[in-house]
Write a protein that holds these residues in place. Structure first.
Motif, PDB file in Angstrom:
ATOM      1  N   ALA A  53       0.800  -1.532   0.190  1.00  0.00           N
ATOM      2  CA  ALA A  53      -0.353  -0.257  -0.411  1.00  0.00           C
ATOM      3  C   ALA A  53       0.772   0.758  -0.131  1.00  0.00           C
ATOM      4  O   ALA A  53       0.396   2.098  -0.298  1.00  0.00           O
ATOM      5  N   VAL A  54       2.656   1.205   0.721  1.00  0.00           N
ATOM      6  CA  VAL A  54       2.774   2.500   0.478  1.00  0.00           C
ATOM      7  C   VAL A  54       3.244   2.708  -0.560  1.00  0.00           C
ATOM      8  O   VAL A  54       3.991   4.051  -1.290  1.00  0.00           O
ATOM      9  N   VAL A  55       3.955   1.970  -1.351  1.00  0.00           N
ATOM     10  CA  VAL A  55       4.005   1.870  -2.637  1.00  0.00           C
ATOM     11  C   VAL A  55       3.140   2.327  -3.800  1.00  0.00           C
ATOM     12  O   VAL A  55       2.909   3.185  -4.052  1.00  0.00           O
ATOM     13  N   ARG A  56       2.053   1.738  -3.408  1.00  0.00           N
ATOM     14  CA  ARG A  56       0.875   2.689  -4.479  1.00  0.00           C
ATOM     15  C   ARG A  56       0.501   4.191  -3.561  1.00  0.00           C
ATOM     16  O   ARG A  56       0.222   4.919  -5.095  1.00  0.00           O
ATOM     17  N   LEU A  57       0.873   4.478  -2.874  1.00  0.00           N
ATOM     18  CA  LEU A  57       0.370   6.085  -2.826  1.00  0.00           C
ATOM     19  C   LEU A  57       1.138   6.800  -2.798  1.00  0.00           C
ATOM     20  O   LEU A  57       1.363   7.834  -3.031  1.00  0.00           O
ATOM     21  N   LEU A  58       2.236   6.336  -3.476  1.00  0.00           N
ATOM     22  CA  LEU A  58       3.411   6.879  -3.784  1.00  0.00           C
ATOM     23  C   LEU A  58       3.538   7.602  -5.255  1.00  0.00           C
ATOM     24  O   LEU A  58       4.165   8.142  -5.588  1.00  0.00           O
ATOM     25  N   VAL A  59       3.370   5.837  -5.804  1.00  0.00           N
ATOM     26  CA  VAL A  59       3.390   5.659  -6.796  1.00  0.00           C
ATOM     27  C   VAL A  59       1.999   7.388  -7.625  1.00  0.00           C
ATOM     28  O   VAL A  59       1.912   7.902  -8.295  1.00  0.00           O
ATOM     29  N   LEU A  60       1.247   7.063  -6.745  1.00  0.00           N
ATOM     30  CA  LEU A  60      -0.544   8.084  -7.076  1.00  0.00           C
ATOM     31  C   LEU A  60      -0.118   9.395  -6.695  1.00  0.00           C
ATOM     32  O   LEU A  60      -0.059  10.541  -7.571  1.00  0.00           O
ATOM     33  N   ALA A  61       0.712   9.686  -5.949  1.00  0.00           N
ATOM     34  CA  ALA A  61       1.627  10.956  -5.940  1.00  0.00           C
ATOM     35  C   ALA A  61       2.541  11.002  -6.767  1.00  0.00           C
ATOM     36  O   ALA A  61       2.331  12.731  -6.860  1.00  0.00           O
ATOM     37  N   THR A  62       3.317  10.816  -6.819  1.00  0.00           N
ATOM     38  CA  THR A  62       4.307  10.878  -7.787  1.00  0.00           C
ATOM     39  C   THR A  62       4.116  11.297  -8.813  1.00  0.00           C
ATOM     40  O   THR A  62       4.506  12.154  -9.753  1.00  0.00           O
ATOM     41  N   PHE A  63       2.455  10.659  -9.816  1.00  0.00           N
ATOM     42  CA  PHE A  63       2.045  10.705 -10.646  1.00  0.00           C
ATOM     43  C   PHE A  63       1.361  12.167 -10.673  1.00  0.00           C
ATOM     44  O   PHE A  63       1.863  12.573 -12.429  1.00  0.00           O
ATOM     45  N   VAL A  64       0.698  12.890  -9.920  1.00  0.00           N
ATOM     46  CA  VAL A  64       0.789  13.944  -9.722  1.00  0.00           C
ATOM     47  C   VAL A  64       1.762  15.331 -10.037  1.00  0.00           C
ATOM     48  O   VAL A  64       1.497  16.058 -10.250  1.00  0.00           O
ATOM     49  N   VAL A  65       2.684  14.672  -9.100  1.00  0.00           N
ATOM     50  CA  VAL A  65       3.411  15.774  -9.148  1.00  0.00           C
ATOM     51  C   VAL A  65       4.501  15.793 -10.495  1.00  0.00           C
ATOM     52  O   VAL A  65       4.607  17.383 -10.911  1.00  0.00           O
ATOM     53  N   ILE A  66       4.685  14.550 -10.654  1.00  0.00           N
ATOM     54  CA  ILE A  66       5.500  14.855 -12.318  1.00  0.00           C
ATOM     55  C   ILE A  66       4.564  15.284 -13.852  1.00  0.00           C
ATOM     56  O   ILE A  66       4.841  16.022 -14.506  1.00  0.00           O
ATOM     57  N   LEU A  67       3.191  15.027 -13.579  1.00  0.00           N
ATOM     58  CA  LEU A  67       2.492  15.726 -14.432  1.00  0.00           C
ATOM     59  C   LEU A  67       2.209  16.917 -14.865  1.00  0.00           C
ATOM     60  O   LEU A  67       2.362  18.291 -15.763  1.00  0.00           O
ATOM     61  N   ASN A  68       2.433  17.263 -13.895  1.00  0.00           N
ATOM     62  CA  ASN A  68       2.568  19.115 -13.342  1.00  0.00           C
ATOM     63  C   ASN A  68       3.737  19.735 -13.904  1.00  0.00           C
ATOM     64  O   ASN A  68       3.796  20.905 -14.831  1.00  0.00           O
TER      65      ASN A  68
END
Length: 517
Positions: A36-51
């Motif tokens: 779960a910790v990796v899934r949460l960090l992947v989601l957050a990384t997606f948002v910040v890299i999209l930016n």
């Protein structure tokens, strides 16, 4: 008695302790679910890299609304990249000294602050400051994700999980231009930040509610001289490279050499600090041959990817007359294919190892770039789409195994430093790829115009030469691919990595000094 003590140990060791217990659990198969910790960090990384790429299509609108020149508007991307290059070298030290939740909270709160400031920016200077704040938060997220993944995911399952990570970090930049083009059709450039803000806030809230700490932080002091040297060195290098292709080469060259000199000072300082055990960026990661080769291959891959991302919009918009939205939609299938193939590539890596994926992947990159050397004013759009899709798929086939092999070759105490080095060289490679293709294209076009060729034909000739240079670099990737092992810990292609100092390891450091075979 063991079961009596395990619940009490859980809060102290967290996921890391649980992973150790599972590894010693009589060889029983583990659950193949992503932590779960990796899934949460992947989601957050997606948002910040999209930016990071969402501003590409907004430059003309910003020039009009804020009354700035094109050169000034480009600083919104340049400053973001500069900040990333300056901050990422510090993350190796930072991630070892704060908890997972602390690093996550710091990264996302800083990112949210920058996003909110950008959405409300009254003048260009405030918007530029907001982008710098955003970049500071983004710089922490990628090394945090990679370090956590390598800590909690068993080696035999890393390819699959790394494939999911690749999907996030590949789809996000590919979607950025298309998403921004669509949003800009609906209203002001401020919507780009207003749309991201609530999504990032929700992810931050959910992450802090569910995120578990991985490992234990270690107290330590920071060498501020190293911080300044890293920021000056990598920042100057990226800035100097980004200046090539403009007016003159003397100033960019001077800035690049200044950056290289500062990086040299930084390296000498780290070598000295390593003897005391407190370097800002532990350069002993480069003693691992597999990691060093992976780092070089990944950097060449980023040069190829960012070079093509720079050349194709120029070609499609300036020479073929497409709008920014049409350009984004044309290249989006390749980016989506790259991301969606990530999990499949990861599973193949777990089954077959890295060599069988990286070799055909690097060959595919070379073939796609070779195809782009034939661009013309009448090349069918389906052919452009196909070549771009081939390039993105080949990059996906290459990046997931290379990331996994490289970081997997390091001992656990060096994961954060290895992730920081990867992130730093991504920024340098992005700047170098952009500078290389723009400089080659511009120089060739100017020479052809001087020969009496029309401007359109001269630009096409310059693009063909730039793609030819990128093709030569991709040929080097193919050669490096043959030097990589099947597995990160393999000797001769198979077998687990040694867990304690022994043959092929340095007795004092425990580092694997045996070359990959």
């Amino acid at each position: 008695m063991t079961s009596t003590h395990e619940p009490a140990d859980e809060p102290r060791g967290g996921l890391k302790a649980r992973a150790r217990r599972q590894a010693a659990d009589g060889g029983r198969p583990r659950s193949r679910t992503t932590p779960a910790v990796v899934r949460l960090l992947v989601l957050a990384t997606f948002v910040v890299i999209l930016n990071e790429t969402i501003m590409i299509n907004a430059i003309p609108r910003l020039m009009s609304d804020l009354d700035v020149t094109e050169q000034a508007a480009q600083w919104l991307s340049t400053a973001f990249m500069l900040t990333m290059a300056a901050v990422i070298p510090v993350t190796g030290w930072f991630l070892q000294r704060v908890s997972t939740r602390g690093a996550y909270a710091t990264s996302m709160v800083v990112f949210l602050t920058g996003t909110a400031l950008a959405a409300a920016a009254p003048v260009f200077e405030v918007l530029l400051l907001a982008r710098i704040v955003q970049a500071a938060g983004t710089a922490v997220m990628m090394p945090l994700l990679m370090t956590t993944l390598m800590t909690v995911v068993p080696e035999e399952d890393r390819g699959r999980v790394m494939g999911n990570v690749t999907m996030a970090i590949s789809v996000a930049p590919a979607m950025g231009p298309a998403v921004s083009g669509l949003i800009l059709q609906l209203g002001s450039w401020r919507l780009l930040f207003a749309a991201v803000l609530p999504i990032a806030a929700l992810i931050t809230w959910r992450g802090l509610a569910r995120l578990e700490n991985v490992g234990e932080p270690h107290a330590g002091t920071i060498d501020w001289f190293s911080v300044v040297a890293a920021a000056a060195g990598f920042g100057s290098l990226v800035y100097g490279l980004s200046r090539f292709g403009g007016d003159g080469t003397a100033a960019p060259t001077a800035i690049v050499f200044t950056g290289l000199a500062a990086i040299g000072v930084f390296v000498l300082r780290q070598l000295r600090l390593q003897r005391r055990g407190t370097p800002l960026l532990d350069l002993r990661i480069l003693r691992h041959t597999t990691y060093a080769l992976s780092l070089l291959l990944m950097s060449l891959g980023f040069i190829a990817m960012l070079g093509s991302m720079m050349l194709l919009p120029i070609y499609l918009q300036n020479l073929r007359g497409l709008s920014p939205l049409q350009t984004g939609l044309l290249v989006m299938p390749g980016g989506l294919a790259m991301g969606l193939l990530g999990p499949t590539v990861g599973r193949l890596f777990d089954r077959f190892g890295g060599r069988r994926l990286v070799i055909p992947g690097s060959v595919g990159i070379a073939l796609a770039l070779l195809g782009f050397t034939q661009v013309s004013a009448t090349m069918p759009y389906w052919q452009i789409l196909g070549l771009h899709a081939l390039l993105m798929v080949a990059l996906a086939t290459t990046f997931t195994p290379v990331f996994t092999l490289g970081l997997g070759a390091l001992p656990a105490p060096l994961y954060s430093h290895g992730s920081s080095m990867l992130g730093t060289l991504q920024q340098v490679a992005a700047a170098l790829g952009t500078a290389l293709v723009v400089t080659v294209m511009t120089g060739r076009a100017e020479a052809r115009i001087a020969d009496g060729v029309t401007e359109t034909l001269a630009q096409l000739d310059g693009m063909r030469l730039a793609f030819a240079v990128a093709t030569l670099l991709s040929a080097v990737m193919v050669g490096i691919a043959f030097l990589l092992p099947k597995r990160a810990g393999s000797a001769g292609g198979s077998g687990p990595a040694p867990s304690s100092p022994g043959a092929g390891e340095d007795e004092a450091t425990g580092l694997n000094l045996e070359p990959a075979r």
